[in-house]
Design a protein around this motif. Structure first.
Motif, PDB file in Angstrom:
ATOM      1  N   LYS A   1      18.335   2.581   2.341  1.00 20.32           N
ATOM      2  CA  LYS A   1      17.375   3.108   1.371  1.00 20.32           C
ATOM      3  C   LYS A   1      16.595   4.312   1.917  1.00 20.32           C
ATOM      4  N   GLY A   2      16.908   4.714   3.152  1.00 19.48           N
ATOM      5  CA  GLY A   2      16.196   5.836   3.764  1.00 19.48           C
ATOM      6  C   GLY A   2      14.759   5.501   4.142  1.00 19.48           C
ATOM      7  N   GLY A   3      14.488   4.228   4.352  1.00 20.24           N
ATOM      8  CA  GLY A   3      13.132   3.803   4.743  1.00 20.24           C
ATOM      9  C   GLY A   3      13.094   3.321   6.176  1.00 20.24           C
ATOM     10  N   LYS A   4      12.040   2.590   6.490  1.00 20.35           N
ATOM     11  CA  LYS A   4      11.896   2.120   7.859  1.00 20.35           C
ATOM     12  C   LYS A   4      11.343   0.691   7.883  1.00 20.35           C
ATOM     13  N   GLN A   5      11.920  -0.121   8.753  1.00 19.17           N
ATOM     14  CA  GLN A   5      11.408  -1.478   8.972  1.00 19.17           C
ATOM     15  C   GLN A   5      10.736  -1.504  10.338  1.00 19.17           C
TER      16      GLN A   5
ATOM     17  N   ILE B   1      14.265  -8.644   1.583  1.00 22.00           N
ATOM     18  CA  ILE B   1      15.326  -7.777   1.052  1.00 22.00           C
ATOM     19  C   ILE B   1      14.916  -7.111  -0.279  1.00 22.00           C
ATOM     20  N   PRO B   2      14.381  -7.890  -1.246  1.00 25.68           N
ATOM     21  CA  PRO B   2      13.960  -7.246  -2.501  1.00 25.68           C
ATOM     22  C   PRO B   2      12.799  -6.264  -2.322  1.00 25.68           C
ATOM     23  N   ALA B   3      12.035  -6.394  -1.233  1.00 28.44           N
ATOM     24  CA  ALA B   3      10.897  -5.490  -1.027  1.00 28.44           C
ATOM     25  C   ALA B   3      11.366  -4.036  -0.965  1.00 28.44           C
ATOM     26  N   TYR B   4      12.593  -3.833  -0.469  1.00 33.99           N
ATOM     27  CA  TYR B   4      13.123  -2.463  -0.356  1.00 33.99           C
ATOM     28  C   TYR B   4      13.519  -1.871  -1.714  1.00 33.99           C
ATOM     29  N   GLU B   5      13.525  -2.691  -2.748  1.00 30.64           N
ATOM     30  CA  GLU B   5      13.841  -2.164  -4.081  1.00 30.64           C
ATOM     31  C   GLU B   5      12.683  -1.340  -4.637  1.00 30.64           C
ATOM     32  N   THR B   6      11.443  -1.712  -4.258  1.00 32.86           N
ATOM     33  CA  THR B   6      10.278  -1.003  -4.795  1.00 32.86           C
ATOM     34  C   THR B   6       9.512  -0.211  -3.740  1.00 32.86           C
ATOM     35  N   MET B   7       9.685  -0.568  -2.466  1.00 37.16           N
ATOM     36  CA  MET B   7       8.944   0.089  -1.387  1.00 37.16           C
ATOM     37  C   MET B   7       9.926   0.745  -0.428  1.00 37.16           C
ATOM     38  N   GLN B   8       9.507   1.879   0.151  1.00 39.33           N
ATOM     39  CA  GLN B   8      10.396   2.561   1.081  1.00 39.33           C
ATOM     40  C   GLN B   8      10.410   1.887   2.454  1.00 39.33           C
ATOM     41  N   ASN B   9       9.213   1.457   2.877  1.00 46.27           N
ATOM     42  CA  ASN B   9       9.084   0.891   4.220  1.00 46.27           C
ATOM     43  C   ASN B   9       8.561  -0.540   4.163  1.00 46.27           C
ATOM     44  N   VAL B  10       8.962  -1.328   5.180  1.00 49.71           N
ATOM     45  CA  VAL B  10       8.416  -2.681   5.299  1.00 49.71           C
ATOM     46  C   VAL B  10       7.911  -2.874   6.729  1.00 49.71           C
ATOM     47  N   THR B  11       6.665  -3.342   6.828  1.00 48.52           N
ATOM     48  CA  THR B  11       6.093  -3.693   8.123  1.00 48.52           C
ATOM     49  C   THR B  11       5.980  -5.207   8.191  1.00 48.52           C
ATOM     50  N   LEU B  12       6.524  -5.790   9.262  1.00 44.96           N
ATOM     51  CA  LEU B  12       6.434  -7.242   9.442  1.00 44.96           C
ATOM     52  C   LEU B  12       5.400  -7.530  10.516  1.00 44.96           C
ATOM     53  N   ASP B  13       4.342  -8.247  10.149  1.00 46.29           N
ATOM     54  CA  ASP B  13       3.290  -8.578  11.104  1.00 46.29           C
ATOM     55  C   ASP B  13       3.572  -9.954  11.705  1.00 46.29           C
TER      56      ASP B  13
ATOM     57  N   THR C   1       0.862  -1.186   0.000  1.00 46.38           N
ATOM     58  CA  THR C   1       0.000   0.000   0.000  1.00 46.38           C
ATOM     59  C   THR C   1       0.897   1.234   0.000  1.00 46.38           C
ATOM     60  N   ASP C   2       0.613   2.191  -0.863  1.00 46.06           N
ATOM     61  CA  ASP C   2       1.425   3.407  -0.987  1.00 46.06           C
ATOM     62  C   ASP C   2       2.918   3.070  -1.059  1.00 46.06           C
ATOM     63  N   ASN C   3       3.651   3.439  -0.002  1.00 44.43           N
ATOM     64  CA  ASN C   3       5.096   3.189  -0.034  1.00 44.43           C
ATOM     65  C   ASN C   3       5.533   2.141   0.982  1.00 44.43           C
TER      66      ASN C   3
END
Lengths: 100, 142
Positions: A71-75, A34-46, A9-11
């Motif tokens: 990548k300047g994002g957030k996990q 790891i590849p998720a950060y290539e297209t998305m800025q942030n990753v949330t792990l539920d 969703t979004d980024n």
């Protein structure tokens, strides 16, 4: 056994984990996280349906954390059970990871 | 005490886990999960390093001592003993340096946490060199 469902969703990519992250299954999480950060800025792990995580899984979470910073994002980890939180505290990962 | 003879291959992790859990009896999910972590740390280490680059076998022994009573094997509350015996390269996992768990994400080396977690979860961890074999014996009050 580990199932990973990815929702974008979004980024932010949300990875919903069911089962356990150990030596046999950690490579599967790595392949998605790891590849998720290539297209998305942030990753949330539920973690709501996660039974446990061993050091093989902690290794992947650490790789993800480093990748997100690069990548300047957030996990972010959500719905972390008390038992899994104990493992994070035992290993000092509670101060390395963003746990909500 | 029950014994499982299994190839030291990471693909056998689930067989080892099923064997140990089946002999733990009706325990809490927390105890089952803690034992799951410990089995993964020890067995995967043996699978990766003990016989590399060849393949060998591991004997896993499980016993639940119900505090001096008969070994019923199906009653949570006793002390579980798990032994891992391999005839691979001599290695005492207790000789490894303790990881620095205060480092930040950038400073942390990846890996090295497995035996540290085992020592934290279990009540006792002992290593013994028995002839040509490595024997790791771990115990915990369930």
């Amino acid at each position: 056994m580990l199932d990973v469902i990815k929702t974008e969703t979004d980024n932010t990519a949300t990875l919903t984990l069911t089962g356990r992250v150990e030596s046999m299954t950690a490579p599967k999480l790595e392949e998605v996280l790891i590849p998720a950060y290539e297209t998305m800025q942030n990753v949330t792990l539920d973690f709501a349906a996660l039974e446990y995580i061993s050091s093989a899984g902690l290794r992947v979470l650490l790789m993800g954390e480093k990748k997100s910073k690069e990548k300047g994002g957030k996990q972010t980890l959500i719905n972390v059970s008390e038992a899994i939180l104990e493992v994070f505290e035992m290993t000092g990962f509670d101060s390395v990871l963003n746990i909500e | 005490m029950k014994e499982l003879f299994v190839e030291a291959k990471i693909e056998k992790l689930d067989s080892v886990l099923d064997f140990v859990r089946a002999n733990m009896g009706e325990c809490t999910p927390k105890a089952g999960n803690q034992i799951g972590i410990v089995i993964d740390e020890i067995f995967s280490n043996i699978a990766r390093y003990a016989y590399n680059p060849t393949v060998g076998s591991v004997i896993i022994r499980v016993a639940v001592d119900d505090e001096g009573n008969e070994d019923t094997g199906n009653d949570c509350g006793g002390i579980i003993t798990i032994e891992f015996e391999d005839s691979g390269t001599e290695y005492n996992p207790l000789s490894a340096d303790e990881p620095d768990i205060t480092l930040s994400a950038d400073e942390r080396p990846i890996g090295g946490l497995g035996i540290f977690m085992v020592k934290n979860i279990m009540d006792s961890v002992e290593y013994e060199r028995n002839g040509n074999n490595n024997v790791l014996r771990i115990k915990k009050k369930l």
